[in-house]
Design a protein around this motif. Structure first.
Motif, mmCIF file in Angstrom:
data_model
loop_
_atom_site.group_PDB
_atom_site.id
_atom_site.type_symbol
_atom_site.label_atom_id
_atom_site.label_comp_id
_atom_site.label_asym_id
_atom_site.label_seq_id
_atom_site.Cartn_x
_atom_site.Cartn_y
_atom_site.Cartn_z
ATOM 1 N N ALA A 174 55.962 68.422 -41.087
ATOM 2 C CA ALA A 174 57.213 68.396 -41.861
ATOM 3 C C ALA A 174 57.598 69.791 -42.323
ATOM 4 C CB ALA A 174 57.056 67.462 -43.048
ATOM 5 N N LYS A 175 56.610 70.602 -42.693
ATOM 6 C CA LYS A 175 56.896 71.971 -43.140
ATOM 7 C C LYS A 175 57.315 72.859 -41.974
ATOM 8 C CE LYS A 175 54.011 73.690 -46.232
ATOM 9 N NZ LYS A 175 52.750 73.972 -46.978
ATOM 10 N N ALA A 200 59.826 68.677 -47.630
ATOM 11 C CA ALA A 200 58.828 68.414 -46.593
ATOM 12 C C ALA A 200 57.894 67.279 -46.993
ATOM 13 C CB ALA A 200 58.040 69.684 -46.296
ATOM 14 N N LYS A 210 55.976 59.312 -42.082
ATOM 15 C CA LYS A 210 54.562 59.130 -41.731
ATOM 16 C C LYS A 210 54.082 60.173 -40.708
ATOM 17 C CE LYS A 210 54.327 54.211 -42.893
ATOM 18 N NZ LYS A 210 55.440 54.318 -43.823
ATOM 19 N N CYS A 211 54.478 61.405 -40.960
ATOM 20 C CA CYS A 211 53.994 62.522 -40.147
ATOM 21 C C CYS A 211 53.191 63.440 -41.064
ATOM 22 C CB CYS A 211 55.156 63.278 -39.501
ATOM 23 S SG CYS A 211 56.271 64.106 -40.663
ATOM 24 N N SER A 212 52.462 64.386 -40.486
ATOM 25 C CA SER A 212 51.652 65.281 -41.307
ATOM 26 C C SER A 212 52.551 66.212 -42.122
ATOM 27 C CB SER A 212 50.714 66.109 -40.428
ATOM 28 O OG SER A 212 51.455 67.083 -39.701
ATOM 29 N N LEU A 213 52.028 66.662 -43.248
ATOM 30 C CA LEU A 213 52.790 67.592 -44.073
ATOM 31 C C LEU A 213 53.042 68.894 -43.334
ATOM 32 C CD1 LEU A 213 54.116 68.316 -46.760
ATOM 33 C CD2 LEU A 213 51.868 69.030 -47.605
ATOM 34 N N TYR A 252 59.727 64.018 -46.481
ATOM 35 C CA TYR A 252 59.868 63.700 -45.053
ATOM 36 C C TYR A 252 58.535 63.219 -44.485
ATOM 37 C CZ TYR A 252 61.911 63.939 -40.397
ATOM 38 O OH TYR A 252 62.392 63.616 -39.147
ATOM 39 N N SER A 253 57.473 63.889 -44.882
ATOM 40 C CA SER A 253 56.143 63.502 -44.416
ATOM 41 C C SER A 253 55.802 62.084 -44.858
ATOM 42 C CB SER A 253 55.101 64.487 -44.958
ATOM 43 O OG SER A 253 53.794 64.036 -44.715
ATOM 44 N N ARG A 254 56.128 61.776 -46.094
ATOM 45 C CA ARG A 254 55.777 60.468 -46.652
ATOM 46 C C ARG A 254 56.548 59.337 -45.973
ATOM 47 N NH1 ARG A 254 56.666 61.868 -51.270
ATOM 48 N NH2 ARG A 254 58.655 60.929 -51.853
#
Length: 264
Positions: free
Chosen positions: A256-257, A242, A250-253, A245-247
């Protein structure tokens, strides 16, 4: 000296001599070596029910430029640049599998075998992954002076690409018969929803799969495997996936979780 040997004993000796080079201290396969087998269905605008991507990266018959293989975040490119994995072998294939890569982990006794499936054969790629996940489709591979168990002989099998089960149905059942539980990672859109019915009888441990639409690029797999080879828990491996993927997306953690989950 007259030595008599029965035919049965002679055949046993000959068989032992034939197999002798294949045995290490750990048995038929390389001692303690563990194999991760990754099935990559190349992105394909023509043969898959996807939202079209640019033509140059959406040709499922061109692995060198494909979004999931030869592009910057494709499996081949990303893992070749990784300090954690060393490329041992690049093997050209014909027909269904366009290329096979074999990596060795830099510090752990893990091997990674990645197969690039021609995008028009996504159904075959899906079935090969599912068969391997339940212990069928067992095969071996000679590399680095060792014999590695791949397919159903792997400890972890992963699927990367479009979720073809959203477009087609499979009549086969995938039932575990060897009582060995394998770990699986499925990076495809809605993979938990569409793959779980086929894996209920496969005796698998889902490390990471998805609840929604996603981009199955290699960084998510790479960072999940970092945790895996270090013996981390399902939750820790999912956390790594997660975070990657977030990094990169460029989405929030938290988002992604919510997308990348573990377990049933």
């Amino acid at each position: 000296m007259n030595i008599k040997i029965s035919m049965k004993k002679l055949l046993t000796i000959l068989l032992a001599l034939t197999l002798l080079p294949l045995w290490g201290l750990g048995g038929l396969f390389a001692q303690d070596a563990k194999v991760i087998h990754v099935f990559v269905s190349l992105c394909d605008n023509k043969y898959q029910g996807i939202v079209p991507v640019p033509k140059a990266i959406g040709n499922g018959q061109d692995h060198n430029n494909n979004l999931y293989w030869g592009c910057g975040y494709g499996v081949r490119t990303f893992f070749k640049k990784s300090n954690e994995w060393k490329l041992l072998s690049t093997r050209g294939k014909n027909g269904v599998i366009l290329e096979r890569l074999v990596f060795k982990h830099a510090t752990k006794n893990y091997y990674l075998v990645a197969d690039a499936y021609d995008g028009q054969y996504i159904k075959q790629c899906t079935k090969d992954f599912l068969n391997s996940s339940c212990g069928n489709g067992k095969d071996t591979l000679h590399v680095d002076g060792k014999i590695l168990g791949i397919g159903g002989n792997s400890v972890l099998v992963a699927y990367i690409g479009h979720d073809g089960l959203m477009d087609f149905q499979l009549s086969e059942t995938f039932v575990n018969t060897d009582k060995v539980q394998r770990d699986v990672i499925i990076l495809a859109c809605y993979s938990k929803r569409f793959f779980s019915p086929h894996l209920k009888t496969a005796n698998v441990n889902p490390l990471v799969w998805t609840t929604n639409l996603m981009c199955p690029e290699a960084y998510t797999l790479h960072d999940a495997l970092t945790g895996y080879v270090n013996g981390e828990s399902n939750a820790q491996i999912r956390e790594r996936a997660a975070a990657a993927y977030s990094r990169y997306q460029k989405c929030s953690l938290n988002a992604a979780k919510g997308l990348l989950v573990t377990g049933w």
